[in-house]
Design a protein around this motif. Structure first.
Motif, short mmCIF file in Angstrom:
data_model
loop_
_atom_site.label_atom_id
_atom_site.label_comp_id
_atom_site.label_asym_id
_atom_site.label_seq_id
_atom_site.Cartn_x
_atom_site.Cartn_y
_atom_site.Cartn_z
N UNK A 1 34.39 42.62 47.53
CA UNK A 1 35.84 42.65 47.30
C UNK A 1 36.15 42.23 45.86
N UNK A 2 35.50 41.16 45.39
CA UNK A 2 35.78 40.67 44.04
C UNK A 2 35.26 41.65 42.99
N UNK A 3 34.09 42.24 43.23
CA UNK A 3 33.55 43.22 42.29
C UNK A 3 34.50 44.41 42.18
N UNK A 4 35.02 44.88 43.30
CA UNK A 4 35.97 45.99 43.27
C UNK A 4 37.24 45.60 42.52
N UNK A 5 37.65 44.33 42.67
CA UNK A 5 38.87 43.85 42.00
C UNK A 5 38.68 43.74 40.49
N UNK A 6 37.44 43.81 39.99
CA UNK A 6 37.20 43.83 38.55
C UNK A 6 37.89 45.03 37.91
N UNK A 7 38.17 46.06 38.70
CA UNK A 7 38.86 47.24 38.16
C UNK A 7 40.29 46.93 37.75
N UNK A 8 40.81 45.75 38.13
CA UNK A 8 42.19 45.38 37.81
C UNK A 8 42.29 44.47 36.59
N UNK A 9 41.15 44.13 35.97
CA UNK A 9 41.15 43.21 34.82
C UNK A 9 41.96 43.81 33.68
#
Length: 449
Positions: free
Chosen positions: A95-103
């Motif tokens: 989940x956190x790795x996928x959320x890296x796309x929002x940085x």
């Protein structure tokens, strides 16, 4: 020497067929999600405005969160069981790795990398500990080597995947680096859920083994635990001098490994004169393909050696990796540079499975959970130090190659520490059981097949 019965050999083969491919898949995904930032580096920085120094710091912050939570994670796994805990680890890091796309800023980048380390903490030492529940010591270097296939294969398969996802730039209005983080993160979540249904905590729960195979494994592993000379209580495993010595060796190895890994796509890009994409991803897979072959060859041979002799194998691998990375910095020719990186990858990957047989032959009980977690925790701080130190020394000396020479020096230092692990310090020398007969039998199981 405690004999290897047909039931034990068949049990180990069955365990290998059942568990290694799945653990291997998990590690491929773990390593890919950890280092895929290296593939997105240039595009990621261009769209977020993150500087080189901020990138190095953010890449390394993963290991701060990772280090802080590894020992607690391993101790929790001994309470709740491997399948539940591995599921939790993989789903949260996915989940956190996928959320890296929002940085979209340096602060968010730092936060996400730190949280990714917290989420993944305990996965690798948890697997190393998990293997000790299933595999007798005489087979363990080969097992570790098969598991470590995940590092090179993450690049052999992951490099082209990451490169291809980067080339989806603009599809559905999503940037290429955002596609990469989102897709690879969601893959981790899916495999994490699968782990809950696939893994068994111990051989006693494995319905896919026969009763005779389960009994052979339990007897062999119990005898080895009794013979281990190291501490078996929690606190003893954290403050033992030999454990701290192992931490230092592993720290130096990880400095070299991650210093090379985070910047390998960029190095290949510069060597071949092409932007990071599918072509560079395919060429980047070459060093890791060489590492795949070297890894299994070295560690299969290492399992045939007495435990004290394995330190020489480890020292040779660490030194060879350092020769390779120094050569890649020295030669401007693209072919020679890729050859040097291939030697470096082979040496640095092959040394790690051999290394883990040393503390695993020493620690048992709760001390094994704590000690293995501590070694991996402090050792992986090398992944924080390496990018920062590499950037600093290159800036200070105004040299693009100084950082690679620094990484090579770390590998040579690790080789020296392996050699100074004296015969009297070897963890398999003194059994816990003082009985000459029992002790000699149990020690023998560490030294020979």
């Amino acid at each position: 020497m405690r004999p290897e019965t047909p039931a034990l050999r068949s049990a180990v083969r069955r365990v290998m067929v059942r568990l290694i491919p799945f653990l291997f898949l998990m590690y491929v995904i773990a390593f890919l999600d950890r280092v895929n930032i290296g593939f997105a580096k240039e595009e990621f920085q261009a769209h977020t405005g993150i500087s080189n120094a901020a990138y190095a710091l953010g890449a390394g912050l993963f290991f701060i969160g990772y280090a802080l939570f590894e020992v607690p994670s391993n101790l929790i796994m001994t309470r709740v069981g491997a399948r539940w805990w591995m599921c939790r680890i993989m789903v949260t890091w996915g989940v956190i790795s996928a959320a890296m796309s929002l940085v979209n800023s340096e602060f968010v980048f730092y936060l996400m990398r730190f949280l990714l380390g917290v989420a993944e903490a305990g996965f690798f030492p948890g697997v190393i500990l998990y293997i000790t529940y299933w595999v007798p010591h005489a087979f363990r270097a080969r097992w570790n080597a098969l598991f470590y296939f995940g590092i090179p294969l993450a690049s052999v398969l992951g490099a082209p995947l990451s490169g291809a996802l980067l080339e989806l730039d603009g599809v559905a209005g999503i940037l290429g680096w955002q596609w990469m983080f989102a897709v690879e993160g969601l893959i981790a979540c899916a495999v994490g859920v699968w782990a809950l249904f696939y893994l068994d905590d111990t051989p006693a729960q494995a319905k896919w083994l026969t009763e005779e195979q389960r009994g052979a494994l339990r007897s062999a592993l119990a005898a080895e635990d009794e013979a281990k000379p190291g501490p078996h209580r929690l606190l003893s495993g954290l403050v033992n001098p030999r454990v701290l010595y192992f931490c230092l060796i592993y720290f130096l190895i990880q400095c070299s490994v991650y210093g090379m890994t985070f910047y390998l796509p960029t190095q290949v890009s510069e060597a071949v004169g092409s932007e990071v994409g599918l072509l560079v991803g395919l060429i980047t897979a070459i060093p890791w393909t060489v590492a795949l072959i070297a890894n299994i060859a070295v560690n299969t041979a290492a399992d045939r050696l007495a435990q004290p002799t394995k330190r020489f194998v480890a020292a040779g691998c660490a030194a060879l990796g350092s020769v390779g990375i120094a050569a890649s910095a020295t030669f401007g020719n693209p072919v020679l540079a890729i050859a040097g990186l291939s030697v470096a990858a082979a040496g640095y990957i092959a040394v790690q499975p051999v290394f883990w047989t040393i503390p695993a032959a020493y620690l048992t009980g709760t001390a094994a959970a704590a000690g293995i977690g501590l070694i991996n925790s402090l050792g992986n701080l090398g992944g924080f130090v390496a990018p920062v130190a590499k950037t600093w020394i290159e800036s200070t000396l105004h040299s693009d190659t100084a950082g690679l020479y620094l990484l090579a020096l770390c590998g040579f230092a690790a080789a020296a520490l392996f050699l100074t692990l004296s015969h009297s310090q070897d963890p398999s020398r003194t059994p816990r059981n003082p009985s000459p007969t029992a002790g000699s039998q149990d020690r023998g199981s560490f030294h020979e097949n």
